[in-house]
Write an enzyme that holds these catalytic residues in place. Structure first.
Site, PDB file in Angstrom:
ATOM      1  N   GLY A  15      -6.022  -5.944   0.472  1.00  5.45           N
ATOM      2  CA  GLY A  15      -5.175  -7.138   0.657  1.00  5.45           C
ATOM      3  C   GLY A  15      -5.945  -8.241   1.370  1.00  5.45           C
ATOM      4  O   GLY A  15      -6.637  -7.982   2.358  1.00  5.45           O
ATOM      5  N   ARG A  76      -7.898  -4.250  -5.418  1.00  5.07           N
ATOM      6  CA  ARG A  76      -7.778  -2.834  -5.043  1.00  5.07           C
ATOM      7  C   ARG A  76      -8.371  -2.073  -6.226  1.00  5.07           C
ATOM      8  O   ARG A  76      -7.772  -2.021  -7.284  1.00  5.07           O
ATOM      9  CB  ARG A  76      -6.316  -2.446  -4.825  1.00  5.07           C
ATOM     10  N   ASP A 107      -7.879  -0.177   5.622  1.00  7.06           N
ATOM     11  CA  ASP A 107      -8.212   1.250   5.568  1.00  7.06           C
ATOM     12  C   ASP A 107      -8.731   1.707   4.201  1.00  7.06           C
ATOM     13  O   ASP A 107      -9.653   2.529   4.127  1.00  7.06           O
ATOM     14  CB  ASP A 107      -7.050   2.124   6.065  1.00  7.06           C
ATOM     15  N   THR A 130      -7.259  -7.122   7.876  1.00  9.96           N
ATOM     16  CA  THR A 130      -5.957  -6.766   7.305  1.00  9.96           C
ATOM     17  C   THR A 130      -4.866  -7.306   8.214  1.00  9.96           C
ATOM     18  O   THR A 130      -4.999  -7.249   9.434  1.00  9.96           O
ATOM     19  CB  THR A 130      -5.786  -5.234   7.160  1.00  9.96           C
ATOM     20  N   ASP A 132      -2.224  -5.917   8.741  1.00 10.53           N
ATOM     21  CA  ASP A 132      -1.446  -4.780   9.275  1.00 10.53           C
ATOM     22  C   ASP A 132      -1.859  -4.327  10.688  1.00 10.53           C
ATOM     23  O   ASP A 132      -1.122  -3.599  11.341  1.00 10.53           O
ATOM     24  CB  ASP A 132      -1.562  -3.572   8.341  1.00 10.53           C
ATOM     25  N   ASP A 134      -3.931  -2.033  11.543  1.00  9.21           N
ATOM     26  CA  ASP A 134      -3.815  -0.577  11.623  1.00  9.21           C
ATOM     27  C   ASP A 134      -5.152   0.156  11.586  1.00  9.21           C
ATOM     28  O   ASP A 134      -5.263   1.230  11.007  1.00  9.21           O
ATOM     29  CB  ASP A 134      -2.888  -0.063  10.500  1.00  9.21           C
ATOM     30  N   ARG A 176       2.588  -1.650   5.686  1.00 12.20           N
ATOM     31  CA  ARG A 176       2.923  -0.450   4.912  1.00 12.20           C
ATOM     32  C   ARG A 176       3.279   0.745   5.796  1.00 12.20           C
ATOM     33  O   ARG A 176       4.360   1.300   5.676  1.00 12.20           O
ATOM     34  CB  ARG A 176       1.732  -0.099   4.027  1.00 12.20           C
TER      35      ARG A 176
HETATM   36  O1  F6P Z   1      -2.354  -3.936   3.663  1.00  6.69           O
HETATM   37  C1  F6P Z   1      -1.864  -5.225   3.731  1.00  6.69           C
HETATM   38  C2  F6P Z   1      -0.570  -5.327   2.967  1.00  6.69           C
HETATM   39  O2  F6P Z   1      -0.175  -6.689   2.997  1.00  6.69           O
HETATM   40  C3  F6P Z   1       0.557  -4.421   3.442  1.00  6.69           C
HETATM   41  O3  F6P Z   1       1.199  -4.926   4.583  1.00  6.69           O
HETATM   42  C4  F6P Z   1       1.417  -4.357   2.215  1.00  6.69           C
HETATM   43  O4  F6P Z   1       2.196  -3.195   2.208  1.00  6.69           O
HETATM   44  C5  F6P Z   1       0.405  -4.326   1.114  1.00  6.69           C
HETATM   45  O5  F6P Z   1      -0.750  -4.964   1.613  1.00  6.69           O
HETATM   46  C6  F6P Z   1       0.833  -4.986  -0.172  1.00  6.69           C
HETATM   47  O6  F6P Z   1      -0.182  -4.833  -1.104  1.00  6.69           O
HETATM   48  P1  F6P Z   1      -0.240  -5.589  -2.494  1.00  6.69           P
HETATM   49  O7  F6P Z   1      -0.562  -7.023  -2.242  1.00  6.69           O
HETATM   50  O8  F6P Z   1      -1.329  -4.901  -3.252  1.00  6.69           O
HETATM   51  O9  F6P Z   1       1.103  -5.441  -3.113  1.00  6.69           O
END
Ligand code: F6P
Length: 328
Positions: A15, A76, A107, A130, A132, A134, A176
């Site tokens: 992300g 991703r 992560d 990130t 998050d 985390d 998440r």
């Molecule tokens: O890891 C960052 C994040 O924004 C999370 O908070 C969220 O759950 C996820 O990415 C969403 O991912 P995507 O943009 O691939 O839907």
């Protein structure tokens, strides 16, 4: 030890997070300052597999420090999880003579970096990027501060309408498996309650909290729901609360991906700059499989292994306690 590094590539993966561009800029310029040939890999690990690797000069990172997202794009990448994908990526790195890699991400990005560097002789330094927050080893990850500011700007606006209509709002925020955004957003927006993935709150507890608020003349309430909460998303929770608390006019707002965008805060610009600068300096020292992070306002390294395995409960217990006290 591999001190004789000549060519370094930078990539962003997973992300996107505000501040990634400041970090790319710092890494590219620090490398060039030290006589290194710098490269950018487009679309994260996918770009390594597709050989989408471009040379970067000092001017190629001009005017990006204030931009959200990532100029290197991100993805991703499922192919990079396979042995074949990693082999192609390695062959492309070797074909471009690249001996050092800076990976900026969360992560998933770090897990990829760990598996890659265990198999192939590429020195890798990770930057925690990130929203998050985390990863273990950095008090703050890149983008987290900006994301909280974005969330509270939205909640302040929701508060205006919630208060005007005497409504109960459930606002779902990202993270998440991490309640870091939710907790800090709850404190800084004065929310009445916060539901976090790390600390299961039963609906009974939540309803009791809301009833106390109503009994003490709170006219509106904001409940922050972290997207990873076990009781479901904000819509599910709002529905269950409404069933038992019918007199409340409930509304739901999912903030979603707007939390990932926007111009980085000054904090994230400085953090991105410090981490990009540090990542290159670690590679130049011959270090690998390390993450650079901020701890107590100092830049420190942590092994990527530890960054990934020790993050399970990063919520600040004192903030959790304080959020409860201040919401009465
Ligand atoms: O890891 C960052 C994040 O924004 C999370 O908070 C969220 O759950 C996820 O990415 C969403 O991912 P995507 O943009 O691939 O839907």
């Amino acid at each position: 030890m591999k001190p004789n590094i000549k060519n370094i590539a930078v990539l962003t993966s997973g992300g996107d997070a505000p501040g990634m561009n400041a970090c790319i800029r710092a890494a590219v310029r620090t490398g060039i300052y030290n006589g290194i040939n710098m490269f950018g890999v487009m679309q994260g690990y996918q770009g390594l597999i597709n050989n989408n690797i471009i040379p970067m000069g000092a001017r190629s990172v001009s005017n990006i420090i204030h931009l959200g997202g990532t100029v290197l794009k991100t993805a991703r990448c499922l192919d990079f999880k396979t042995e074949e994908g990693m082999k192609i990526a390695y062959d492309n790195l070797k074909a471009n003579d690249i001996d050092g890699l800076v990976v900026i991400g969360g992560d998933g990005t770090f897990t990829g970096a760990q598996r890659f560097s265990q198999r192939y002789d590429v020195n890798v330094i990770g930057v925690p990027g990130t929203i998050d927050n985390d990863l273990y080893g950095s008090d703050f990850t890149l983008g987290y501060d900006t994301a909280i500011n974005t969330v509270i700007e939205a909640i302040d606006k929701i508060r205006d309408t919630a208060d005007s209509h005497d409504r109960l709002f459930f606002v779902e925020v990202m993270g998440r498996d991490s309640g870091c955004i939710a907790l800090r957003a709850a404190i800084s927006s004065g929310a009445e309650a916060v539901l976090l993935p790390e600390k299961p709150t039963s609906l009974d507890e939540l309803i009791e909290q809301l009833e106390i608020g109503a009994a003490t003349k709170k006219s509106s309430s904001i409940v922050i729901v972290s997207e990873g909460h076990k009781a479901g998303g904000a819509y599910d929770i709002a529905k269950k609360v409404k069933e038992r608390f019918n007199h409340y006019d409930t509304k739901v707002t999912i903030l979603g991906h707007l939390q990932r965008g926007g111009s980085p805060s000054s904090f994230d610009r400085i953090l991105g700059s410090r981490l990009g600068f540090a990542a290159i300096n670690e590679l130049l020292k011959g270090n690998t499989e390390q993450m650079v992070g901020l701890r107590g306002n100092e830049i420190k390294t942590t092994s990527i292994d530890e960054a990934l395995t020790k993050h399970t409960f990063k919520l600040e217990a004192d903030l959790l306690e304080m959020a409860k006290v201040l919401s009465i």
